[in-house]
Design an enzyme around this catalytic site. Sequence first.
Site, PDB file in Angstrom:
ATOM      1  N   TYR A 132       6.378  18.311  -1.213  1.00  0.00           N
ATOM      2  CA  TYR A 132       7.699  17.942  -1.172  1.00  0.00           C
ATOM      3  C   TYR A 132       8.507  18.981  -1.832  1.00  0.00           C
ATOM      4  O   TYR A 132       9.549  19.692  -1.568  1.00  0.00           O
ATOM      5  CB  TYR A 132       8.009  16.597  -1.793  1.00  0.00           C
ATOM      6  CG  TYR A 132       9.276  16.250  -2.121  1.00  0.00           C
ATOM      7  CD1 TYR A 132      10.039  15.671  -1.480  1.00  0.00           C
ATOM      8  CD2 TYR A 132       9.758  16.296  -3.637  1.00  0.00           C
ATOM      9  CE1 TYR A 132      11.471  15.394  -1.779  1.00  0.00           C
ATOM     10  CE2 TYR A 132      10.973  15.690  -4.047  1.00  0.00           C
ATOM     11  CZ  TYR A 132      11.534  15.326  -3.179  1.00  0.00           C
ATOM     12  OH  TYR A 132      13.004  14.953  -3.624  1.00  0.00           O
ATOM     13  N   ALA A 180      11.501   0.670  -8.802  1.00  0.00           N
ATOM     14  CA  ALA A 180      11.454  -0.296  -7.558  1.00  0.00           C
ATOM     15  C   ALA A 180       9.888  -0.981  -7.998  1.00  0.00           C
ATOM     16  O   ALA A 180       9.638  -2.237  -7.814  1.00  0.00           O
ATOM     17  CB  ALA A 180      11.574  -0.034  -6.392  1.00  0.00           C
ATOM     18  N   GLY A 198       0.739   6.179 -18.412  1.00  0.00           N
ATOM     19  CA  GLY A 198       2.332   6.208 -18.795  1.00  0.00           C
ATOM     20  C   GLY A 198       2.896   7.121 -19.751  1.00  0.00           C
ATOM     21  O   GLY A 198       3.683   7.005 -20.193  1.00  0.00           O
ATOM     22  N   ARG A 202      10.345  10.887 -18.167  1.00  0.00           N
ATOM     23  CA  ARG A 202      11.742  11.117 -17.310  1.00  0.00           C
ATOM     24  C   ARG A 202      12.966  10.714 -17.997  1.00  0.00           C
ATOM     25  O   ARG A 202      13.110  10.142 -18.935  1.00  0.00           O
ATOM     26  CB  ARG A 202      11.407  10.212 -15.976  1.00  0.00           C
ATOM     27  CG  ARG A 202      10.172  10.471 -15.176  1.00  0.00           C
ATOM     28  CD  ARG A 202      10.397  11.836 -14.212  1.00  0.00           C
ATOM     29  NE  ARG A 202       9.228  12.034 -13.225  1.00  0.00           N
ATOM     30  CZ  ARG A 202       8.204  12.462 -13.763  1.00  0.00           C
ATOM     31  NH1 ARG A 202       8.029  13.084 -14.878  1.00  0.00           N
ATOM     32  NH2 ARG A 202       7.328  12.429 -12.532  1.00  0.00           N
ATOM     33  N   ARG A 284      10.640  15.858 -17.865  1.00  0.00           N
ATOM     34  CA  ARG A 284      11.652  16.578 -16.986  1.00  0.00           C
ATOM     35  C   ARG A 284      12.750  16.159 -17.672  1.00  0.00           C
ATOM     36  O   ARG A 284      13.432  15.020 -17.625  1.00  0.00           O
ATOM     37  CB  ARG A 284      11.578  15.682 -15.642  1.00  0.00           C
ATOM     38  CG  ARG A 284      10.993  16.557 -14.392  1.00  0.00           C
ATOM     39  CD  ARG A 284      11.490  15.720 -13.256  1.00  0.00           C
ATOM     40  NE  ARG A 284      10.169  15.840 -12.331  1.00  0.00           N
ATOM     41  CZ  ARG A 284      10.184  15.014 -11.231  1.00  0.00           C
ATOM     42  NH1 ARG A 284      11.124  13.880 -11.301  1.00  0.00           N
ATOM     43  NH2 ARG A 284       9.131  15.000 -10.706  1.00  0.00           N
TER      44      ARG A 284
HETATM   45  C1  UGA Z   1      10.280  11.521  -7.503  1.00  0.00           C
HETATM   46  C2  UGA Z   1      10.600  12.403  -6.522  1.00  0.00           C
HETATM   47  O1  UGA Z   1       9.335  13.201  -6.200  1.00  0.00           O
HETATM   48  C3  UGA Z   1      11.867  13.633  -7.000  1.00  0.00           C
HETATM   49  O2  UGA Z   1      12.037  14.178  -5.991  1.00  0.00           O
HETATM   50  C4  UGA Z   1      12.907  12.661  -7.082  1.00  0.00           C
HETATM   51  O3  UGA Z   1      13.783  13.571  -7.553  1.00  0.00           O
HETATM   52  C5  UGA Z   1      12.620  11.415  -8.328  1.00  0.00           C
HETATM   53  O4  UGA Z   1      11.714  10.907  -7.915  1.00  0.00           O
HETATM   54  C6  UGA Z   1      13.853  11.014  -8.704  1.00  0.00           C
HETATM   55  O5  UGA Z   1      13.734   9.653  -8.534  1.00  0.00           O
HETATM   56  O6  UGA Z   1      14.989  11.520  -9.066  1.00  0.00           O
HETATM   57  P1  UGA Z   1       8.662  11.080  -9.802  1.00  0.00           P
HETATM   58  O7  UGA Z   1       9.913  11.143 -10.897  1.00  0.00           O
HETATM   59  O8  UGA Z   1       7.574  11.566 -10.037  1.00  0.00           O
HETATM   60  O9  UGA Z   1       9.756  12.312  -8.599  1.00  0.00           O
HETATM   61  O10 UGA Z   1       8.881   9.758  -9.273  1.00  0.00           O
HETATM   62  P2  UGA Z   1       8.435   8.135  -9.647  1.00  0.00           P
HETATM   63  O11 UGA Z   1       7.505   7.761  -8.533  1.00  0.00           O
HETATM   64  O12 UGA Z   1       9.692   7.405  -9.962  1.00  0.00           O
HETATM   65  O13 UGA Z   1       7.363   8.533 -10.679  1.00  0.00           O
HETATM   66  C7  UGA Z   1       7.838   8.698 -12.040  1.00  0.00           C
HETATM   67  C8  UGA Z   1       6.599   8.517 -13.214  1.00  0.00           C
HETATM   68  O14 UGA Z   1       6.375   7.232 -13.111  1.00  0.00           O
HETATM   69  C9  UGA Z   1       5.559   9.428 -12.309  1.00  0.00           C
HETATM   70  O15 UGA Z   1       4.887   9.872 -13.868  1.00  0.00           O
HETATM   71  C10 UGA Z   1       4.608   8.293 -11.944  1.00  0.00           C
HETATM   72  O16 UGA Z   1       3.215   8.696 -11.967  1.00  0.00           O
HETATM   73  C11 UGA Z   1       4.912   6.845 -12.788  1.00  0.00           C
HETATM   74  N1  UGA Z   1       4.535   5.722 -12.050  1.00  0.00           N
HETATM   75  C12 UGA Z   1       5.365   5.419 -10.823  1.00  0.00           C
HETATM   76  C13 UGA Z   1       3.844   4.907 -12.704  1.00  0.00           C
HETATM   77  O17 UGA Z   1       3.309   5.155 -13.927  1.00  0.00           O
HETATM   78  N2  UGA Z   1       3.696   3.746 -12.210  1.00  0.00           N
HETATM   79  C14 UGA Z   1       4.080   3.276 -10.941  1.00  0.00           C
HETATM   80  O18 UGA Z   1       3.855   2.213 -10.430  1.00  0.00           O
HETATM   81  C15 UGA Z   1       5.015   4.284 -10.165  1.00  0.00           C
END
Ligand code: UGA
Length: 324
Positions: A132, A180, A198, A202, A284
Site C-alpha cells: 500500500y 473500529a 500494542g 500513533r 508515526r
Molecule cells: C493504516 C493505513 O495503512 C494508513 O494508510 C492510514 O493512513 C492509517 O491506517 C490511518 O488510519 O491513517 P495503521 O496506523 O497501521 O495504518 O492502521 P491500524 O490498522 O489502525 O493500526 C494501528 C496500530 O494498531 C497498528 O500498530 C496495529 O498493529 C494495531 N492494531 C490494530 C492492534 O493492535 N489491534 C487491532 O485489532 C488492530
Amino acid sequence: MNAILCRTKWRIFGVDTDCYRIQQYLQNERVEFFCSDLSAPGVVQRIAQFPIVVNLAAICTPSRYMSQAVTVIRSNYDYPALLAEACQKSGSWLIHFSTSEVYGKTPADSGPLKEDETPLIFGPVQSSRWSYATAKLLTERFVAGLENLRWTMVRPFNFVGPYMDFMPGVDGEGIPRVLANFSTALLKGEPIKLVNGGCARRSFTSVFDAMDFLFDVFASPEKAFYQTFNVGNPENEVTIAELAEKMRRIYAQLRGVSLASIPEPCSIDGEAYYGVGYDDSLRRLPDVEKAERLLGFKASTPLDVVLRESLSWFVDHYGAGTEL
Ligand code: UGA
C-alpha cells in the site's frame, strides 16, 4: 459532503463504491452521486470536469495489504494516476489524499516526520504490508512529475471519528482499522487484541480537524499548490496499548459499568493476526509546522474527546441489543 454543502455554494459530484452513509444528502439538488470505483469507463474524465478534485478513494485497510496486494496497488496507484492525468488535461486542481504510511517502517525512536526532509524507508518485498505505502508513494511521485498539473498532497495521520470503517460481520468483513476493531471488541464483550503487545505508537487526529484543514486549503490555493502536508495531531500520540486502556475506560463510562467488568486486552502476534508479510511502523509522529506556517492550520481536538464521540457513535449505530 455535509461540510461542503453547509459552508459553500458549490455543486458536488461524488463517486464511491457505496452511499449508505450519505443517503440524507443524495436528494440535495447540489449533489450528484455515481456509485462506482475509479476503474469504471469514463469516470475519471467526468470527475476531472470539476475545477477542484479531492481524491479520497483508496483501499486503506492493513489487513488487505498482504492477501490482496495487487488490488491494493491498483487502487492506490493505477486509478489515482489516471485521475491525475485527467486533471492535467482538464486543468483541475487535484487535492490528493496520500498517507502517513509513506514514511514507512519507522522505528520506535524516530522523531517527528517532516514532509520534505524525512527519508522514506520500507521493509523488503516479502513484507507485503508495504504494498500500500509503496503504491501511495509512487502516486505522490507521479503527481509531482506531471507538468502543468496543479496539485496538493495530503498525508493523513490516523484520522478518527464517527462513521469510520465498519463492524465485521455487520457492514463489512475482515479486520477494520484499530478504532473500529477495538470498538467492535468492546461492544461484543471480547478482549481487545493488541498486536505485538500494542507497543506501536500513533498520533490520532479528529476527522473534524481534518475537514477544517481541507477548508484552509480551499481558502489559500496559491499557498497549497505543489505542497505536501502532514495532517496530524502530535499531542494525541499514544501507544496502542494506551489507546485500548482509554477506550475501555470511556466505554465503561458510556455503559455505566465498572472497568473491571470490561475484559482485559490480550496480545497477539502480528503475522498470526493479519497474515504472513505483516509489518508495522513503530512510531508515526507528524511534524505539523508546515501546515501551520503556510495555512494557519493546527489540529486541536484532544484524543479523549474524539474517542468519546467516536465510541458513542459506534454504540448508537451498532449497539442495539448489546446491553451489558
Ligand atoms: C493504516 C493505513 O495503512 C494508513 O494508510 C492510514 O493512513 C492509517 O491506517 C490511518 O488510519 O491513517 P495503521 O496506523 O497501521 O495504518 O492502521 P491500524 O490498522 O489502525 O493500526 C494501528 C496500530 O494498531 C497498528 O500498530 C496495529 O498493529 C494495531 N492494531 C490494530 C492492534 O493492535 N489491534 C487491532 O485489532 C488492530
